[in-house]
Design a protein around this motif. Structure first.
Motif, short mmCIF file in Angstrom:
data_model
loop_
_atom_site.label_atom_id
_atom_site.label_comp_id
_atom_site.label_asym_id
_atom_site.label_seq_id
_atom_site.Cartn_x
_atom_site.Cartn_y
_atom_site.Cartn_z
N ASP A 157 -37.82 -56.47 -32.79
CA ASP A 157 -36.94 -57.47 -33.40
C ASP A 157 -36.40 -58.51 -32.43
N GLU A 171 -30.53 -58.96 -38.05
CA GLU A 171 -29.76 -57.75 -38.33
C GLU A 171 -28.97 -57.23 -37.14
N SER A 180 -34.92 -61.80 -34.26
CA SER A 180 -35.87 -62.36 -35.23
C SER A 180 -35.60 -61.95 -36.67
N CYS A 181 -34.86 -60.84 -36.88
CA CYS A 181 -34.61 -60.37 -38.24
C CYS A 181 -33.17 -60.64 -38.69
N ASP A 230 -37.33 -50.40 -32.38
CA ASP A 230 -36.97 -51.47 -33.32
C ASP A 230 -36.52 -52.72 -32.57
#
Length: 151
Positions: free
Chosen positions: A102, A126, A123-124, A98
Protein backbone atom coordinates in the motif's frame (compact mmCIF):
# COMPACT_ATOMS: atom_id res chain seq x y z
CA UNK A 1 25.62 24.46 -18.05
CA UNK A 2 24.10 27.90 -17.45
CA UNK A 3 24.73 29.70 -14.16
CA UNK A 4 21.10 30.86 -14.18
CA UNK A 5 19.62 27.40 -14.85
CA UNK A 6 22.30 24.92 -13.82
CA UNK A 7 21.88 21.27 -14.75
CA UNK A 8 23.77 18.13 -13.84
CA UNK A 9 23.81 15.16 -16.23
CA UNK A 10 24.49 11.92 -14.40
CA UNK A 11 24.70 8.59 -16.27
CA UNK A 12 22.77 6.69 -13.57
CA UNK A 13 20.38 9.37 -12.31
CA UNK A 14 19.67 11.35 -15.47
CA UNK A 15 19.41 15.12 -15.62
CA UNK A 16 19.03 17.09 -12.41
CA UNK A 17 18.00 20.75 -12.59
CA UNK A 18 17.74 23.51 -10.01
CA UNK A 19 14.16 23.43 -8.73
CA UNK A 20 12.08 26.48 -9.55
CA UNK A 21 8.52 27.61 -8.99
CA UNK A 22 6.67 30.30 -10.87
CA UNK A 23 4.20 32.39 -8.89
CA UNK A 24 0.95 33.66 -10.37
CA UNK A 25 2.49 37.12 -10.84
CA UNK A 26 5.26 35.62 -12.98
CA UNK A 27 7.95 35.79 -10.29
CA UNK A 28 10.27 32.77 -10.46
CA UNK A 29 11.63 31.36 -7.22
CA UNK A 30 14.79 29.25 -7.22
CA UNK A 31 14.76 26.59 -4.50
CA UNK A 32 17.63 25.16 -2.47
CA UNK A 33 17.60 21.80 -4.21
CA UNK A 34 17.97 20.08 -7.56
CA UNK A 35 15.29 17.75 -8.94
CA UNK A 36 15.03 15.03 -11.52
CA UNK A 37 13.34 11.72 -12.16
CA UNK A 38 14.58 8.18 -12.51
CA UNK A 39 12.70 5.07 -13.58
CA UNK A 40 13.11 2.05 -11.31
CA UNK A 41 11.23 -1.19 -12.01
CA UNK A 42 8.88 0.64 -14.37
CA UNK A 43 7.98 3.36 -11.86
CA UNK A 44 9.08 6.96 -12.22
CA UNK A 45 10.48 8.37 -8.99
CA UNK A 46 11.21 11.97 -8.16
CA UNK A 47 14.73 12.77 -6.99
CA UNK A 48 15.51 15.75 -4.76
CA UNK A 49 19.07 16.70 -3.90
CA UNK A 50 19.77 19.46 -1.40
CA UNK A 51 22.07 22.18 -2.71
CA UNK A 52 21.98 25.43 -4.65
CA UNK A 53 24.91 24.80 -6.97
CA UNK A 54 26.33 21.80 -8.82
CA UNK A 55 29.37 22.00 -6.52
CA UNK A 56 27.09 21.43 -3.51
CA UNK A 57 25.12 18.63 -5.19
CA UNK A 58 27.86 16.58 -6.86
CA UNK A 59 29.30 15.15 -3.59
CA UNK A 60 25.83 13.79 -2.71
CA UNK A 61 25.35 11.86 -5.95
CA UNK A 62 27.34 8.70 -5.06
CA UNK A 63 25.09 8.12 -2.03
CA UNK A 64 21.99 8.81 -4.12
CA UNK A 65 23.18 6.36 -6.82
CA UNK A 66 23.77 3.70 -4.15
CA UNK A 67 20.31 4.33 -2.71
CA UNK A 68 18.62 4.01 -6.11
CA UNK A 69 20.51 0.76 -6.75
CA UNK A 70 19.22 -0.64 -3.42
CA UNK A 71 15.68 0.74 -3.59
CA UNK A 72 13.86 -2.59 -3.41
CA UNK A 73 15.58 -3.47 -0.13
CA UNK A 74 15.39 0.07 1.31
CA UNK A 75 11.74 0.48 0.38
CA UNK A 76 10.82 -2.63 2.40
CA UNK A 77 12.90 -1.43 5.33
CA UNK A 78 11.06 1.90 5.09
CA UNK A 79 7.55 0.44 4.97
CA UNK A 80 8.36 -1.89 7.87
CA UNK A 81 9.67 1.12 9.83
CA UNK A 82 6.44 3.05 9.20
CA UNK A 83 4.28 0.19 10.49
CA UNK A 84 6.53 -0.47 13.48
CA UNK A 85 6.65 3.24 14.36
CA UNK A 86 2.86 3.61 14.42
CA UNK A 87 1.99 0.24 15.98
CA UNK A 88 1.20 -0.12 19.66
CA UNK A 89 2.70 -3.60 19.76
CA UNK A 90 4.72 -5.93 17.59
CA UNK A 91 3.22 -5.73 14.07
CA UNK A 92 1.88 -8.89 12.47
CA UNK A 93 3.68 -10.09 9.31
CA UNK A 94 0.47 -9.46 7.34
CA UNK A 95 0.48 -5.79 8.47
CA UNK A 96 4.04 -5.42 7.22
CA UNK A 97 3.15 -7.09 3.91
CA UNK A 98 0.07 -4.89 3.47
CA UNK A 99 2.12 -1.75 4.06
CA UNK A 100 4.75 -2.95 1.58
CA UNK A 101 1.98 -3.10 -1.02
CA UNK A 102 0.00 0.00 0.00
CA UNK A 103 2.81 2.49 0.70
CA UNK A 104 4.29 3.51 -2.64
CA UNK A 105 7.65 5.20 -2.95
CA UNK A 106 7.34 8.55 -4.74
CA UNK A 107 10.42 10.60 -3.89
CA UNK A 108 14.00 9.96 -2.86
CA UNK A 109 15.66 12.93 -1.18
CA UNK A 110 19.39 13.33 -0.56
CA UNK A 111 20.21 15.82 2.22
CA UNK A 112 23.37 17.86 2.47
CA UNK A 113 24.27 16.04 5.71
CA UNK A 114 24.47 12.74 3.78
CA UNK A 115 21.09 11.46 4.94
CA UNK A 116 18.48 9.96 2.65
CA UNK A 117 14.71 10.39 3.01
CA UNK A 118 12.21 8.10 1.30
CA UNK A 119 8.82 9.79 0.84
CA UNK A 120 5.95 7.31 0.55
CA UNK A 121 2.33 7.71 -0.52
CA UNK A 122 -0.62 5.79 0.88
CA UNK A 123 -2.01 4.34 -2.35
CA UNK A 124 -5.24 3.05 -0.77
CA UNK A 125 -5.99 5.94 1.57
CA UNK A 126 -6.47 3.64 4.57
CA UNK A 127 -3.25 4.35 6.48
CA UNK A 128 -2.85 8.15 6.43
CA UNK A 129 -5.25 11.07 6.00
CA UNK A 130 -5.42 12.65 2.56
CA UNK A 131 -2.50 14.97 1.76
CA UNK A 132 -0.30 13.42 4.48
CA UNK A 133 2.50 10.97 3.79
CA UNK A 134 5.12 9.08 5.75
CA UNK A 135 8.79 9.84 5.27
CA UNK A 136 11.55 7.54 6.45
CA UNK A 137 14.89 9.18 7.27
CA UNK A 138 18.05 7.10 6.86
CA UNK A 139 21.30 8.26 8.44
CA UNK A 140 24.71 8.21 6.84
CA UNK A 141 25.22 4.72 8.30
CA UNK A 142 22.17 3.48 6.37
CA UNK A 143 20.06 2.88 9.48
CA UNK A 144 16.56 4.31 9.95
CA UNK A 145 16.88 7.39 12.16
CA UNK A 146 13.23 8.41 12.31
CA UNK A 147 9.83 8.19 10.67
CA UNK A 148 7.83 11.37 10.17
CA UNK A 149 4.45 12.27 8.73
CA UNK A 150 4.54 15.22 6.35
CA UNK A 151 1.91 17.27 4.58
Amino acid sequence: MSDENPTIDDPALGTLVRARSELTDGTVLAHDWFVGTVTVDGAELELMVEGMTPDEVLPLLPRLRETVARLEELRRIATDAVVTNFSTGEPEPSELDDAATDLVLETVEASSDGGIVLHLTDSCGEHFPEEYWPAVHFGTDGAVEKVTVES
